[in-house]
Enzyme design. Structure first.
Site, PDB file in Angstrom:
ATOM      1  NE  ARG A  62     -23.650 -21.683  42.499  1.00 54.53           N
ATOM      2  CZ  ARG A  62     -23.352 -20.570  42.031  1.00 54.53           C
ATOM      3  NH1 ARG A  62     -22.178 -20.025  42.735  1.00 54.53           N
ATOM      4  NH2 ARG A  62     -24.376 -19.599  41.752  1.00 54.53           N
ATOM      5  CG  LEU A  63     -25.285 -27.160  36.777  1.00 53.36           C
ATOM      6  CD1 LEU A  63     -24.060 -27.793  35.958  1.00 53.36           C
ATOM      7  CD2 LEU A  63     -26.426 -27.820  36.006  1.00 53.36           C
TER       8      LEU A  63
ATOM      9  CB  CYS B 179     -27.313 -27.791  43.136  1.00 47.68           C
ATOM     10  SG  CYS B 179     -27.427 -26.346  42.545  1.00 47.68           S
TER      11      CYS B 179
ATOM     12  N   GLY C 282     -32.672 -26.406  42.111  1.00 51.18           N
ATOM     13  CA  GLY C 282     -33.856 -25.855  41.441  1.00 51.18           C
ATOM     14  C   GLY C 282     -33.727 -24.461  40.958  1.00 51.18           C
ATOM     15  CD  GLU C 283     -32.156 -22.282  38.396  1.00 53.37           C
ATOM     16  OE1 GLU C 283     -32.175 -21.128  38.667  1.00 53.37           O
ATOM     17  OE2 GLU C 283     -30.938 -23.012  38.027  1.00 53.37           O
TER      18      GLU C 283
ATOM     19  CB  SER D 284     -37.869 -30.700  27.563  1.00 51.13           C
ATOM     20  OG  SER D 284     -38.712 -30.919  28.821  1.00 51.13           O
TER      21      SER D 284
ATOM     22  CB  ILE E 243     -28.147 -21.802  36.729  1.00 52.18           C
ATOM     23  CG1 ILE E 243     -28.065 -23.517  36.340  1.00 52.18           C
ATOM     24  CG2 ILE E 243     -29.205 -21.408  35.427  1.00 52.18           C
ATOM     25  CD1 ILE E 243     -27.372 -23.615  35.017  1.00 52.18           C
TER      26      ILE E 243
END
Length: 619
Positions: free
Chosen positions: A49-50, A2, A76-77, A363, A52
């Site tokens: 917000r994105l 986010c 973040g996560e 990645s 997830i």
């Protein structure tokens, strides 16, 4: 993943609300799924917000504890949130959502507001701000490796923070002036070295640090650093391989947790191929994405496609056949300071491609910095006889030997041994000539530039690791500088610009701590770096791929400046326009434009990106 921002300080409600609205709008690309704001008497917090994890309304931020005395915005996560959540629930904590970030609030409660205890429990990538309404303090923190960004500015008793620089600069509360030393360092390295930015008034919170802000005071503390151990616990290369394989498999599994589709970036290199191979074991048929330059010598698309076929991924390729700069304005739209790492364009393009099928992408960033994969990590050959000569006597012995034998090799070795390691690192990592970078600046400005600032930073990190072997010292400095300033900035900006979350399993702090406990002799052998990762990959895709020459998301910019009219013309136009930037030397930029085909590719790209940054209209 986010965007977060906030304003803390005694300003009028009207000014604060205007600033918060602007911060939210400027971060909307990082959080296209919605935005919310929190306001109290002296503070306002913003979150875009994105989605997830926990895609429901309850997962929206800001998040609150049981009595709403704690307020959190986080980018973040948290990969270990399920285990931490269960533990906290057993201790009586009540959760309002299934968001991974909510555990931060309850850890803060559980540990009575001690930041170090909260942060040491988190496994993940994050930058967050937590407002404690009872103590009236603001806690901001950044993950251990700096995977997620966090910038701030202080003006009087007003404190502003954001996931990106541009929202701070444009929110109406900061008077910005250019840091010309940062411009020099950008021309030298291709990015702006932390903790500085191109604005004197804006800094970044460094990786592994937190800060407590109260009234006009800001106290910053380091809560984690890369531990360099002697490696005595490792008895064999096989033991290293088995333990590293087991941990990386677990880390990749953790990084695949999401409530949305997940994919991988796949190049022809070792790191992304290995991450993809391990991800396939968890998610057969996972989507993989690569950039391809059909017909070019540096095209990795063919090898990546072959690996994808063997691993049975659902593979996608973004083909680029000419006009290298085609969409640079759009892809670099949200670069909030000049950035001249050409592989960012390839990453942006495949991120755009990936967005059609997934929302999270893994990645391979970090493998080179952990396991000595770059050619610059090779140590100069030192004759075996030197180990029998005490360090304090080596210079004299070589001086005498060179005089008696007339061998230039001994004289050169003597000179090499005198070069400080920070200088060697500097020489191997800069992308442009120092004299050119300084000459690019207006002479009046160039005289005021601190040309030693970056070197002093490098020396600081080498001094911190004195006593460790040279490869470990170099890798430590890489992790603190080029990794954060270049690779992680590239990954964050180009994925977020295209509405996806980029995850980097190799930079999970568990992997980092293990890697820095492994003896250098097990990491790099002769000209071959990343030995453990290569041997892991060989089990999946064979020795030919595992031990081939290093590649990444490379680009044929150098060739296309010579042979592609569109690439040449675009570069010449924008390098010429760089001369209109007031602090640059028009004579030098003009000479570079006239000599595009023979100029250094990195210097050309640096001026193109600088001209774009100062010539574009605000989005």
């Amino acid at each position: 993943m986010c965007g977060i921002a906030g304003v803390y300080g005694r300003i009028s409600t009207e000014k604060r609300r205007a600033a918060l609205a602007h911060l939210s709008e400027q971060l909307s690309h990082r959080g296209p799924d919605g935005s919310r704001t929190y306001e109290d008497i002296d503070i306002g917090l913003v979150h875009t917000r994105l989605s997830i994890i926990d895609l429901t309304e309850s997962g929206n931020q800001p998040l609150y504890n049981e009595d709403s005395s704690l307020v959190l915005v986080c980018n973040g996560e948290i990969y270990n949130y399920q285990a931490v959540r269960k533990e906290l629930q057993e201790k009586g904590h009540e959760f309002r959502s299934h968001s991974d970030c909510e555990v931060i609030l309850h850890l803060y409660e559980e540990y009575k507001g001690v930041p170090e205890k909260v942060l040491e429990r988190l496994t993940g990538m994050f930058a967050f701000a937590l407002w404690d309404t009872k103590k009236e303090i603001l806690l901001i923190a950044r993950d251990r490796l700096g995977i997620k960004p966090l910038y701030y500015s202080r003006k009087g008793d007003t404190f502003i923070f954001s996931s990106e620089i541009r929202p701070i600069v444009n929110c109406g509360l900061v008077d910005t002036t250019t840091d010309h030393t940062s411009i020099y360092e950008y021309l030298l390295t291709g990015s702006v070295p932390a903790p500085n930015t191109i604005y004197n008034e804006v800094k970044c919170l460094e990786p592994g640090y937190y800060a407590i802000v109260r009234d006009s005071r800001m106290n910053t503390m380091q809560y984690w650093d890369i531990p360099i151990r002697d490696g005595n616990e490792w008895k064999s290369e096989e033991a290293v391989l088995e333990a590293t394989t087991a941990l990386l498999k677990q880390v990749v599994r953790d990084h695949l947790v999401a409530d949305v589709p997940v994919g991988t970036f796949l190049s022809a290199g070792v790191d992304s191929s290995l991450i993809t191979a391990m991800a396939v074991e968890v998610h057969p048929g996972i989507h993989s994405f690569t950039a391809s330059f059909p017909g070019e010598p540096e095209d990795e698309g063919v090898i990546a496609a072959s690996s994808a076929k063997k691993l049975r991924t659902t593979h996608h390729s973004y083909e680029i056949k000419g006009d290298f700069f085609n969409d640079i304005s759009e892809q670099f739209r949200y670069m909030d300071q000049p950035f001249a790492i050409s592989s960012a364009l390839s990453l942006g393009r495949i991120s755009l491609l990936a967005r059609k099928d997934v929302k999270v992408v893994l990645s391979g960033d970090g493998g080179d910095e952990l396991f000595g994969g770059y050619t610059r990590h090779a140590q100069p050959a030192v004759p075996g006889f030197l180990k029998y000569i005490p360090a304090g006597m080596q210079d004299n012995a070589l001086k005498i030997g060179a005089r008696l034998t007339g061998k230039q090799s001994l004289a050169q070795l003597r000179n090499n041994l005198k070069i400080p390691p920070a200088q060697t690192f500097f020489d191997r990592t800069i992308v442009s000539r120092p004299e050119w970078a300084l000459a690019c600046l207006n002479p009046d400005i160039a005289r005021k530039v601190d040309t030693q600032r970056y070197m002093k930073r490098l020396k600081f990190f080498f001094d911190r690791t004195e006593g460790a072997d040279m490869l470990s010292r170099v890798l430590y400095t890489d992790m603190k500088t080029t990794l954060v300033d270049e690779m992680l900035t590239k990954c964050d900006r180009m994925t977020m610009r295209n509405g996806i979350e980029g995850r980097v399993p190799l930079l999970d702090h568990r992997m980092v701590e293990m890697a820095f406990s492994i003896p250098s002799a097990y990491k790099r052998q002769g000209d071959t770096g990343k030995v453990p990762l290569r041997k892991m990959l060989a089990r999946y895709l064979g020795n030919d791929l595992a031990f081939r020459q290093k590649t990444g998301f490379n680009s044929p910019l150098k060739q296309w400046l010579q042979s592609d009219p569109a690439t040449y013309g675009y570069a010449q136009q924008w390098v010429n326009s760089a001369g209109d930037i007031p602090f640059l030397n028009k004579e030098i930029t003009g000479a570079t434009a006239d000599n595009i085909k023979d100029a250094r590719q990195t210097e050309v790209f640096g001026l193109v990106c600088l001209a774009h940054f100062y010539g574009r209209k605000e989005a």
